[in-house]
Scaffold this motif. Structure first.
Motif, PDB file in Angstrom:
ATOM      1  N   GLU A 170      19.593 -17.941 -14.077  1.00 13.97           N
ATOM      2  CA  GLU A 170      20.874 -17.282 -13.829  1.00 13.97           C
ATOM      3  C   GLU A 170      20.801 -16.415 -12.574  1.00 13.97           C
ATOM      4  O   GLU A 170      21.726 -16.395 -11.759  1.00 13.97           O
ATOM      5  CB  GLU A 170      21.270 -16.445 -15.042  1.00 13.97           C
ATOM      6  N   ARG A 171      19.681 -15.711 -12.405  1.00 12.93           N
ATOM      7  CA  ARG A 171      19.517 -14.868 -11.226  1.00 12.93           C
ATOM      8  C   ARG A 171      19.432 -15.720  -9.955  1.00 12.93           C
ATOM      9  O   ARG A 171      19.940 -15.340  -8.905  1.00 12.93           O
ATOM     10  CB  ARG A 171      18.256 -14.005 -11.364  1.00 12.93           C
ATOM     11  N   VAL A 174      23.003 -16.778  -8.963  1.00 12.70           N
ATOM     12  CA  VAL A 174      23.765 -15.671  -8.351  1.00 12.70           C
ATOM     13  C   VAL A 174      23.203 -15.344  -6.977  1.00 12.70           C
ATOM     14  O   VAL A 174      23.951 -15.092  -6.029  1.00 12.70           O
ATOM     15  CB  VAL A 174      23.745 -14.439  -9.276  1.00 12.70           C
ATOM     16  N   ALA A 192      26.259  -8.630 -11.154  1.00 15.97           N
ATOM     17  CA  ALA A 192      26.969  -9.905 -11.275  1.00 15.97           C
ATOM     18  C   ALA A 192      26.615 -10.650 -12.556  1.00 15.97           C
ATOM     19  O   ALA A 192      27.413 -11.443 -13.053  1.00 15.97           O
ATOM     20  CB  ALA A 192      26.645 -10.790 -10.063  1.00 15.97           C
ATOM     21  N   LEU A 193      25.416 -10.399 -13.096  1.00 14.95           N
ATOM     22  CA  LEU A 193      24.997 -11.106 -14.298  1.00 14.95           C
ATOM     23  C   LEU A 193      25.633 -10.492 -15.531  1.00 14.95           C
ATOM     24  O   LEU A 193      25.596  -9.280 -15.727  1.00 14.95           O
ATOM     25  CB  LEU A 193      23.472 -11.052 -14.426  1.00 14.95           C
ATOM     26  N   ASP A 199      28.058 -13.040 -24.099  1.00 16.97           N
ATOM     27  CA  ASP A 199      28.617 -13.287 -22.773  1.00 16.97           C
ATOM     28  C   ASP A 199      29.820 -14.212 -22.802  1.00 16.97           C
ATOM     29  O   ASP A 199      30.451 -14.446 -21.783  1.00 16.97           O
ATOM     30  CB  ASP A 199      27.542 -13.862 -21.829  1.00 16.97           C
ATOM     31  N   ASP A 203      27.768 -16.735 -17.642  1.00 20.24           N
ATOM     32  CA  ASP A 203      26.485 -16.116 -17.311  1.00 20.24           C
ATOM     33  C   ASP A 203      26.581 -15.132 -16.151  1.00 20.24           C
ATOM     34  O   ASP A 203      25.724 -14.266 -16.005  1.00 20.24           O
ATOM     35  CB  ASP A 203      25.461 -17.197 -16.952  1.00 20.24           C
ATOM     36  N   GLY A 204      27.578 -15.287 -15.299  1.00 19.46           N
ATOM     37  CA  GLY A 204      27.708 -14.407 -14.149  1.00 19.46           C
ATOM     38  C   GLY A 204      29.139 -14.338 -13.657  1.00 19.46           C
ATOM     39  O   GLY A 204      29.914 -15.284 -13.825  1.00 19.46           O
ATOM     40  N   ILE A 206      30.995 -13.187 -10.070  1.00 25.72           N
ATOM     41  CA  ILE A 206      30.696 -12.787  -8.711  1.00 25.72           C
ATOM     42  C   ILE A 206      31.976 -12.762  -7.885  1.00 25.72           C
ATOM     43  O   ILE A 206      32.890 -13.570  -8.083  1.00 25.72           O
ATOM     44  CB  ILE A 206      29.658 -13.751  -8.071  1.00 25.72           C
TER      45      ILE A 206
END
Length: 309
Positions: A170-171, A174, A192-193, A199, A203-204, A206
């Motif tokens: 996930e990181r 992003v 952003a996460l 959730d 997952d994000g 942005i």
């Protein structure tokens, strides 16, 4: 038909230059007509976008004929067959290629100089990759090697991401979006996460623009190769976007999407962009995420204006 390789073009180029002085661009046009290239083949560009593939191969054919003393430069971008070249055409071979040119001492010295320069630099000789059977020009050999290296790197990136924790993936997604110009800086990754079990299928989140006037909602699925994302996952993500009142979403996976998943994304009322593992890996490489530049090679050509000044 396929665009002829540069060795196949050597004999036609020599014959054309034997008719009299000819400009390189005219040589390209006349031989394109002679071999029956389609409009698409005539305009097919090298990866640099600065020259067509066919023109590039004509230039290399002229250059190699010149190294063997079969053609000579008369003025800028103009060439004609040399006396030696006319002698060759008096009893023409079926084909002129590197093997044929190697019978001339000047060409052999040129090849030996290449090999010596490679030895001094501690690198494989360029002539080893450009064998007498080769159909690629030297710069095409380099570009082909670059594509092979990038394909291997893309596979390595996906393998490392698949082996990592889902949160790491996930990181990565992003961070890639930030590198592409969305969402601000790397410092914004944690913000952003979404994270956590609640959730809601996202997952994000942005920012699409620096002011945050619009947002992109992200779903990241770290799946093994062969475990494709189906249409059900796409519909679930669509439902999550509804809960966030979002108008667009990005679904990224390390595997692939089934055909039904892609069709579902096209039919839904919200804008959904799907990025599979292959696309993801090449985007990571293009934007320098998870990889770094090891070495930069520059392909340089003669500056004609320098010598005409």
């Amino acid at each position: 038909m396929a665009i002829p390789d540069f060795q196949t073009l050597m004999l036609p180029v020599l014959r054309l230059t034997a008719e009299g002085e000819i400009r390189t661009s005219d040589c390209v046009e006349r031989l394109a007509d002679a071999v029956g290239l389609t409009a698409e083949e005539r305009t097919h560009l090298l990866p640099s976008g600065r020259q067509t593939t066919f023109a590039n191969r004509i230039h290399w054919a002229i250059a190699y004929l010149g190294k063997a003393g079969l053609v000579e430069r008369t003025r800028r971008a103009h060439y004609r067959a040399s006396p030696r070249g006319r002698e060759v055409l008096a009893a023409p071979p079926e084909r002129i290629d590197i093997r044929f040119l190697s019978r001339f001492p000047e060409f052999q010295r040129f090849r030996d100089a290449e090999a010596e320069a490679a030895r001094e630099a501690g690198t494989p000789a360029p002539t080893a990759s450009l064998s007498v059977e080769a159909v690629l020009t030297p710069d095409e050999v380099m570009r082909n090697a670059h594509r092979q290296l990038e394909a291997a790197l893309a596979d390595d990136l996906l393998q490392r991401i698949r082996a990592a924790r889902p949160a790491f993936f996930e990181r990565v997604v992003v961070r890639l979006l930030i590198a592409m110009g969305y969402g601000g800086s790397v410092a914004d990754i944690d913000r952003a996460l979404v994270g956590g079990s609640g959730d809601g299928g996202v997952d994000g989140v942005i920012d699409q623009d620096p002011l945050g006037l619009d947002r992109i909602y992200v779903q990241a699925k770290r799946y093994a190769e062969g475990n494709s994302v189906g249409s059900g996952a796409i519909r679930d993500f669509f439902g999550s976007l509804d809960r966030y009142k979002a108008s667009k979403g990005l679904f990224v996976t390390t595997s692939a999407f089934t055909q039904s998943a892609r069709e579902t994304a096209e039919m839904l009322s919200k804008r959904l962009v799907l990025i599979d593992g292959t696309q993801l890996a090449h985007l990571l490489i293009r934007h320098g995420v998870g990889c770094r530049v090891e070495e930069t090679l520059h392909i340089k050509t003669l500056d004609e204006e320098f010598f005409d000044a």
